[in-house]
Design an enzyme around this catalytic site. Sequence first.
Site, PDB file in Angstrom:
ATOM      1  N   LYS A   1     137.772  22.289  96.128  1.00 51.30           N
ATOM      2  CA  LYS A   1     139.045  21.797  95.617  1.00 51.30           C
ATOM      3  C   LYS A   1     140.039  21.706  96.775  1.00 51.30           C
ATOM      4  O   LYS A   1     139.906  22.454  97.762  1.00 51.30           O
ATOM      5  CB  LYS A   1     139.563  22.689  94.485  1.00 51.30           C
ATOM      6  CG  LYS A   1     139.905  24.144  94.892  1.00 51.30           C
ATOM      7  CD  LYS A   1     141.290  24.243  95.480  1.00 51.30           C
ATOM      8  CE  LYS A   1     141.567  25.566  96.129  1.00 51.30           C
ATOM      9  NZ  LYS A   1     142.742  25.523  97.025  1.00 51.30           N
TER      10      LYS A   1
ATOM     11  N   TYR B   1     145.763  25.216  91.621  1.00 51.81           N
ATOM     12  CA  TYR B   1     145.487  26.404  90.812  1.00 51.81           C
ATOM     13  C   TYR B   1     146.434  26.452  89.607  1.00 51.81           C
ATOM     14  O   TYR B   1     146.007  26.732  88.474  1.00 51.81           O
ATOM     15  CB  TYR B   1     145.667  27.685  91.629  1.00 51.81           C
ATOM     16  CG  TYR B   1     144.569  27.984  92.604  1.00 51.81           C
ATOM     17  CD1 TYR B   1     143.288  28.322  92.167  1.00 51.81           C
ATOM     18  CD2 TYR B   1     144.795  27.960  93.973  1.00 51.81           C
ATOM     19  CE1 TYR B   1     142.276  28.620  93.068  1.00 51.81           C
ATOM     20  CE2 TYR B   1     143.798  28.253  94.881  1.00 51.81           C
ATOM     21  CZ  TYR B   1     142.536  28.580  94.424  1.00 51.81           C
ATOM     22  OH  TYR B   1     141.540  28.874  95.320  1.00 51.81           O
TER      23      TYR B   1
END
Length: 366
Positions: A138, A222
């Site tokens: 990510k 996140y």
Amino acid sequence: MKRRNFLHNTMLSTSALTLASFPLIWPSSKKNPKQNNEDKIGVALVGLGGYSKNQLAPALEQTEHCYLAGIVTGSPEKIPEWQKKYNIPDGNVYNYENMDDITNNDDIDVIYIVLPSGMHAEYAIKAANTGKHVWCEKPMAKTVEECQSIIDACNKNNVKLTIGYRMQHEPNTQNFKKWVEERKFGEVKMIEAMAGFYSFRTGHWRLDKEMGGGALYDMGVYSINAARYVLQQEPISVMAYESTTRPEIFTEVDETMNFILEFPDGVMANCATSFGINMNRLIVTAQDGHFRMEPFQSYNGLKGFSSDGSQFSDKIKNQQAKQMDNDALAIKENKDVMVPGEEGLKDIKVVEAIFKSAEEGRRVEI
């Protein structure tokens, strides 16, 4: 560090060599053939930076269903140490120019992209075109268009694609999601998701816009992902504000980004991310109580609390090992992966809207 400089610097020491031949220059003391791991998925790490060195490679020594089969690097000086430590044979060492040859290597089943974010799309597509399954760290890529190009390449080559959102594999996070889903305190009314740390490094690629730097890409996903997986909904709009206390350092990328996500049922998620503030919490406020995880995205020590006094803090040996074992099992059993490429694309769609809102100073629909 610009992308062209990154590649130039990592390949500079090999310029006098035939690029395709340097894997044969560094003999390994041991071999690690596929037959010794015949029941495991062979993983090749692309990029041997801090996350590969300190998290992924050690985690692969603790996995049950996969193992470190190969490496792809532009830094030949790193090869002897990696071969010695992980028993990687000469034939399983590649560079950025010849990684296409992995297509002929039966030891390697998965290519894991662990490069700077701005390089994910190019090398994830290269990985897919080898016919190997693709794991990508990510954030998935810099733009929705890049994300879609990765998905298309994996579909075209009939390989699985998963994004390295370790938190979705983590048991404390799953417990937290269950608390919310059970509606123990009634309907969710508000979410707070904060992820950031104080960084004072200069000259790092995370300060480079072209390379995919900035707090929002690195840490903000996140917060975005947490709000989405808690509600199991997609946000419909965002209002964002960017700020910095160190403009002399953050000349190209965001230091701090505050943003409010609006969801279809009226729930608002108050989120923030920063390279200038230490923060690591996820709070869900419901009609008759609240749930909290703090920290919520650290490598260990995750803790959950609720307003009725309930707590949890499950011990897990290694988050990355759990993540990679789950993804390896999906390949072995030919099942859907837990975090597909579409999940990464949805987060980047939100990221694009956040940047637009901050730049234009207005609410942006997603």
